[in-house]
Design a protein around this motif. Structure first.
Motif, PDB file in Angstrom:
ATOM      1  N   THR A  56      -2.541   8.189  -3.254  1.00  6.13           N
ATOM      2  CA  THR A  56      -1.970   7.322  -2.232  1.00  6.13           C
ATOM      3  C   THR A  56      -2.845   6.094  -2.018  1.00  6.13           C
ATOM      4  OG1 THR A  56      -0.927   9.197  -1.125  1.00  6.13           O
ATOM      5  CG2 THR A  56      -1.250   7.215   0.189  1.00  6.13           C
ATOM      6  N   VAL A  59      -2.512   3.668  -4.979  1.00  5.79           N
ATOM      7  CA  VAL A  59      -1.241   2.941  -4.932  1.00  5.79           C
ATOM      8  C   VAL A  59      -1.282   1.868  -3.839  1.00  5.79           C
ATOM      9  CG1 VAL A  59       1.218   3.236  -4.424  1.00  5.79           C
ATOM     10  CG2 VAL A  59       0.070   4.806  -5.962  1.00  5.79           C
ATOM     11  N   GLU A  60      -1.877   2.198  -2.696  1.00  2.77           N
ATOM     12  CA  GLU A  60      -1.992   1.207  -1.620  1.00  2.77           C
ATOM     13  C   GLU A  60      -2.885   0.040  -2.031  1.00  2.77           C
ATOM     14  OE1 GLU A  60      -3.300   3.149   1.950  1.00  2.77           O
ATOM     15  OE2 GLU A  60      -1.400   4.195   2.214  1.00  2.77           O
ATOM     16  N   PHE A  63      -0.906  -2.160  -4.330  1.00  4.18           N
ATOM     17  CA  PHE A  63       0.053  -2.960  -3.581  1.00  4.18           C
ATOM     18  C   PHE A  63      -0.648  -4.115  -2.865  1.00  4.18           C
ATOM     19  CE2 PHE A  63       2.154  -4.047   0.405  1.00  4.18           C
ATOM     20  CZ  PHE A  63       3.408  -4.408  -0.045  1.00  4.18           C
ATOM     21  N   LYS A  95       8.645   2.471  -3.201  1.00  9.30           N
ATOM     22  CA  LYS A  95       8.146   3.565  -4.036  1.00  9.30           C
ATOM     23  C   LYS A  95       6.943   4.236  -3.377  1.00  9.30           C
ATOM     24  CE  LYS A  95       9.679   2.056  -8.597  1.00  9.30           C
ATOM     25  NZ  LYS A  95       9.268   1.599  -9.931  1.00  9.30           N
ATOM     26  N   ASN A  96       6.072   3.445  -2.775  1.00 10.45           N
ATOM     27  CA  ASN A  96       4.900   4.000  -2.090  1.00 10.45           C
ATOM     28  C   ASN A  96       5.312   4.869  -0.907  1.00 10.45           C
ATOM     29  OD1 ASN A  96       3.381   2.548  -3.902  1.00 10.45           O
ATOM     30  ND2 ASN A  96       2.649   1.045  -2.420  1.00 10.45           N
ATOM     31  N   LYS A 100       4.708   8.926  -0.547  1.00 12.36           N
ATOM     32  CA  LYS A 100       4.029   9.551   0.598  1.00 12.36           C
ATOM     33  C   LYS A 100       4.886  10.667   1.194  1.00 12.36           C
ATOM     34  CE  LYS A 100       1.189   5.716   2.210  1.00 12.36           C
ATOM     35  NZ  LYS A 100       0.943   4.779   3.312  1.00 12.36           N
TER      36      LYS A 100
END
Length: 166
Positions: A56, A59-60, A63, A95-96, A100
């Motif tokens: 997570t 991915v953050e 982004f 998508k994120n 989650k």
């Protein structure tokens, strides 16, 4: 609540019939947390949670990097490129969010599946102690389930259950 009322009425009838009622008490959470199986499950779940948390975070970070690049270059982008980048960011954000939610669902499911045999083993131990020692009733004292029981009428069976689990 109906079950508790019915239970106490049946106990009352047992007392009036002269039957011997033997009550046991234990802390479900205390006994559960003392089980080796529980410790193993908790360790495995903590490992799984950290893996999902790391993904997570990755991915953050990805982004945020793309968003910063977008903000830095948005003045220079042609309108179609700007629109394309905005839609890419929006898609990545969706998508994120989806990841989650799915990760939370999978973690809950993994916990339920991993804890089911542990809880079943504990329930079997409680039942075995009840049968072996002649208890009419064994109550869980956690969460204000049992507010008062006369100590002369009940016995703490936590150690009996823990020894049955070993």
């Amino acid at each position: 609540m109906k079950k508790i009322i019915i239970l106490f009425f049946s106990l009352l009838l047992s007392f009036s019939a002269g039957a011997q009622v033997k009550i046991g008490l234990f802390s479900y959470e205390q006994v559960l947390s003392s089980m080796q199986d529980y410790q193993t499950v908790q360790s495995n779940l903590a490992n799984l949670k950290s893996q999902y948390a790391a993904e997570t975070q990755r991915v953050e970070d990805e982004f945020n990097k793309k968003y910063e690049e977008f903000l830095d270059g948005q003045r220079d982008f042609a309108p179609t490129i700007l629109q394309k980048r905005q839609s890419e960011l929006q898609e990545l954000m969706m998508k994120n969010i989806s990841f989650k939610r799915e990760a939370e669902r999978l973690l809950r499911q993994a916990e339920q599946e991993a804890m089911a045999p542990v809880k079943a083993r504990l329930a079997a131990a409680v039942r075995a102690v009840g049968e072996a020692y002649g208890f009419t009733l064994i109550l869980n004292t956690d969460g204000d389930n049992v507010q008062y029981v006369d100590a002369a009428m009940a016995e703490d069976v936590s150690t009996l259950i823990q020894s049955k689990l070993k």
